[in-house]
Design a protein around this motif. Structure first.
Motif, mmCIF file in Angstrom:
data_model
loop_
_atom_site.group_PDB
_atom_site.id
_atom_site.type_symbol
_atom_site.label_atom_id
_atom_site.label_comp_id
_atom_site.label_asym_id
_atom_site.label_seq_id
_atom_site.Cartn_x
_atom_site.Cartn_y
_atom_site.Cartn_z
ATOM 1 N N ALA A 164 10.906 20.252 42.506
ATOM 2 C CA ALA A 164 10.354 19.328 41.525
ATOM 3 C C ALA A 164 11.368 19.169 40.400
ATOM 4 O O ALA A 164 12.188 20.056 40.152
ATOM 5 C CB ALA A 164 9.036 19.870 40.978
ATOM 6 N N SER A 201 7.240 13.982 45.400
ATOM 7 C CA SER A 201 5.857 13.942 44.898
ATOM 8 C C SER A 201 5.750 14.586 43.525
ATOM 9 O O SER A 201 4.668 14.616 42.936
ATOM 10 C CB SER A 201 4.925 14.680 45.870
ATOM 11 O OG SER A 201 5.215 16.070 45.897
ATOM 12 N N ALA A 202 6.875 15.091 42.990
ATOM 13 C CA ALA A 202 6.816 15.848 41.732
ATOM 14 C C ALA A 202 8.053 15.585 40.885
ATOM 15 O O ALA A 202 8.806 16.484 40.531
ATOM 16 C CB ALA A 202 6.688 17.344 42.026
ATOM 17 N N CYS A 204 9.555 13.396 37.385
ATOM 18 C CA CYS A 204 9.156 12.649 36.190
ATOM 19 C C CYS A 204 10.292 12.612 35.167
ATOM 20 O O CYS A 204 10.943 13.625 34.908
ATOM 21 C CB CYS A 204 7.923 13.277 35.542
ATOM 22 S SG CYS A 204 7.120 12.202 34.317
ATOM 23 N N GLN A 222 10.707 3.644 40.485
ATOM 24 C CA GLN A 222 9.374 3.973 41.008
ATOM 25 C C GLN A 222 9.423 4.195 42.517
ATOM 26 O O GLN A 222 8.772 5.110 43.037
ATOM 27 C CB GLN A 222 8.393 2.856 40.666
ATOM 28 C CG GLN A 222 6.951 3.175 41.044
ATOM 29 C CD GLN A 222 6.010 2.058 40.626
ATOM 30 O OE1 GLN A 222 6.346 0.875 40.701
ATOM 31 N NE2 GLN A 222 4.827 2.433 40.171
ATOM 32 N N GLY A 227 7.839 9.285 38.117
ATOM 33 C CA GLY A 227 6.931 8.854 37.079
ATOM 34 C C GLY A 227 7.698 8.797 35.768
ATOM 35 O O GLY A 227 8.794 9.343 35.661
ATOM 36 N N ALA A 245 -0.140 16.342 31.572
ATOM 37 C CA ALA A 245 0.272 15.364 32.582
ATOM 38 C C ALA A 245 1.442 15.895 33.404
ATOM 39 O O ALA A 245 1.490 15.731 34.631
ATOM 40 C CB ALA A 245 0.643 14.049 31.905
ATOM 41 N N LEU A 246 2.384 16.551 32.758
ATOM 42 C CA LEU A 246 3.540 17.096 33.467
ATOM 43 C C LEU A 246 3.140 18.239 34.379
ATOM 44 O O LEU A 246 3.600 18.331 35.524
ATOM 45 C CB LEU A 246 4.604 17.556 32.465
ATOM 46 C CG LEU A 246 5.246 16.446 31.629
ATOM 47 C CD1 LEU A 246 6.218 17.044 30.615
ATOM 48 C CD2 LEU A 246 5.948 15.428 32.513
ATOM 49 N N ARG A 247 2.276 19.112 33.916
ATOM 50 C CA ARG A 247 1.810 20.230 34.752
ATOM 51 C C ARG A 247 1.101 19.718 35.991
ATOM 52 O O ARG A 247 1.275 20.245 37.101
ATOM 53 C CB ARG A 247 0.874 21.123 33.946
ATOM 54 C CG ARG A 247 1.561 22.056 32.958
ATOM 55 C CD ARG A 247 0.497 22.768 32.171
ATOM 56 N NE ARG A 247 1.014 23.795 31.297
ATOM 57 C CZ ARG A 247 0.314 24.359 30.330
ATOM 58 N NH1 ARG A 247 -0.944 23.987 30.113
ATOM 59 N NH2 ARG A 247 0.843 25.296 29.575
ATOM 60 N N GLN A 248 0.281 18.693 35.831
ATOM 61 C CA GLN A 248 -0.438 18.152 36.980
ATOM 62 C C GLN A 248 0.531 17.558 37.996
ATOM 63 O O GLN A 248 0.338 17.706 39.204
ATOM 64 C CB GLN A 248 -1.428 17.078 36.507
ATOM 65 C CG GLN A 248 -2.630 17.643 35.753
ATOM 66 C CD GLN A 248 -3.561 16.548 35.256
ATOM 67 O OE1 GLN A 248 -3.598 15.453 35.825
ATOM 68 N NE2 GLN A 248 -4.302 16.837 34.204
ATOM 69 N N ARG A 249 1.574 16.925 37.500
ATOM 70 C CA ARG A 249 2.529 16.290 38.415
ATOM 71 C C ARG A 249 3.367 17.333 39.141
ATOM 72 O O ARG A 249 3.702 17.184 40.323
ATOM 73 C CB ARG A 249 3.433 15.331 37.643
ATOM 74 C CG ARG A 249 4.264 14.434 38.555
ATOM 75 C CD ARG A 249 4.919 13.314 37.801
ATOM 76 N NE ARG A 249 5.568 12.371 38.721
ATOM 77 C CZ ARG A 249 5.000 11.288 39.224
ATOM 78 N NH1 ARG A 249 3.757 10.983 38.893
ATOM 79 N NH2 ARG A 249 5.656 10.489 40.051
ATOM 80 N N ILE A 250 3.706 18.429 38.458
ATOM 81 C CA ILE A 250 4.564 19.464 39.036
ATOM 82 C C ILE A 250 3.796 20.388 39.964
ATOM 83 O O ILE A 250 4.268 20.780 41.025
ATOM 84 C CB ILE A 250 5.208 20.304 37.909
ATOM 85 C CG1 ILE A 250 6.095 19.438 37.034
ATOM 86 C CG2 ILE A 250 5.998 21.477 38.488
ATOM 87 C CD1 ILE A 250 6.368 20.057 35.691
#
Length: 333
Positions: A164, A201-202, A204, A222, A227, A245-250
């Motif tokens: 990630a 998938s991770a 940003c 994109q 993200g 938001a970053l934690r959820q994406r990672i």
């Protein structure tokens, strides 16, 4: 080993005779014994890598700026960060950790790369990063321009699989070429996605802003899987929502963090090659990094400090604190 005359002070590993202490990390130079402005300029006055048996975390410089597209000078970044880091202290209250007691941290010096051949420089950096991390050492790399992120990500992915990525930067750095060249400081993350070394998938960007060449830049970015949380988003959402938001994406994936110091507003980081107005404050950046303490951080870099444009060492001070926070996060693992 060196003596206290060379600035080791109470941190001289050769002066210890108590076997029970031998397993403890070798600390930085004691500033109550040796003034901060004296002695060798290692990061945070830490021991050199050759002064310890092994390192859990190593800070390594890469003085390279052949990949820049505007103002040069990032080759002098590692030296400036080391000088600015003399004032860092051994306890981090924001993370409630004494990183240099929790783990052995050392300064691994600089990786000498070819300043005239970007391809050769990338190959050397990847090989040296793999060698430095072969025994389990985690790296915080100080650049140098953002071209160096690609070989560092290759080394990380070789060990952990696709990683990630949180990319703190004013710019996307996912352009295809510049003057026909595929390897520059504006292209590393496109190359990394193409090579399959990033977990798409991770991914940003954080702190992006400023004009682009066209809307297609965002569309292409994109498609690569990124993200975006712009600097304006950080202002409007606030620190806590940004961190969430970053934690959820990672998630729990192995994470690499790449920090271009131009993510900060020029008021906080004037000494960089491609400054953009409207950036984050140093306080915002540090607080977001500290919010990643539960993430599986496996490596990081801080790049694009150009000391020639850095009045009063403002940028170097910020970069040294960013590197210190990244080291501290790695020492929590």
């Amino acid at each position: 080993m060196t003596s206290s005359r060379t600035g080791r002070g109470e941190g001289d590993p050769g002066s210890r005779t108590d076997p029970a202490r031998e397993s403890r990390p070798v600390p930085p130079v004691d500033s109550s014994q040796v003034p901060r402005f004296a002695g060798f300029a290692t990061f945070a006055r830490l021991p050199r890598l050759d002064q310890v048996e092994r390192a859990d975390v190593a800070v390594v410089g890469v003085p390279f700026d052949a990949g820049v597209s505007y103002r040069p000078g990032a080759r002098f970044g590692p030296a400036a960060v080391r000088e600015a880091s003399r004032l860092l202290r051994p306890y981090h209250p924001g993370l409630d950790v004494s990183p240099f007691e929790a783990a052995q941290v050392a300064d691994a010096g600089d990786i000498a790369v070819n300043p005239f051949d970007i391809g050769a420089a990338i190959e050397t950096l990847q090989a040296d990063a793999e060698a430095l991390s072969a025994g389990g050492t985690k790296l915080v790399t100080v650049g140098g321009d953002h071209t160096i992120a690609l070989p560092l990500l290759r080394a990380a992915a070789k060990k952990h699989g696709p990683v990630a990525l949180l990319h703190f930067d004013a710019h996307l750095d996912t352009w295809d070429t510049y003057f026909g060249e595929p390897y520059t400081h504006g292209t590393p993350f496109r190359r990394a996605v193409e090579e399959g070394i990033l977990d798409t998938s991770a991914l940003c960007h954080v702190g992006t802003r400023g004009p682009l060449y066209g809307k297609a830049d965002l569309d292409d970015d994109q498609k690569l899987g990124f993200g975006i949380i712009t600097s304006a988003d950080v202002l409007r959402r606030g620190i806590d929502e940004t961190i969430d938001a970053l934690r959820q994406r990672i998630g729990n994936r192995p994470l690499y963090v790449s920090v271009d110091i131009d993510v900060l507003d020029p008021a906080h980081a004037p000494g960089t090659g491609t400054p953009e107005a409207g950036g984050m404050t140093s306080r915002e950046l540090l607080e977001i990094l500290r919010g990643l303490r539960t993430c599986d951080l496996v490596g990081a870099d801080v790049v694009e400090l150009a000391p020639a444009y850095d009045h009063a060492e403002i940028t170097a001070i910020a970069a040294s604190h960013v590197a210190y926070d990244l080291v501290s996060l790695l020492c929590l693992r």
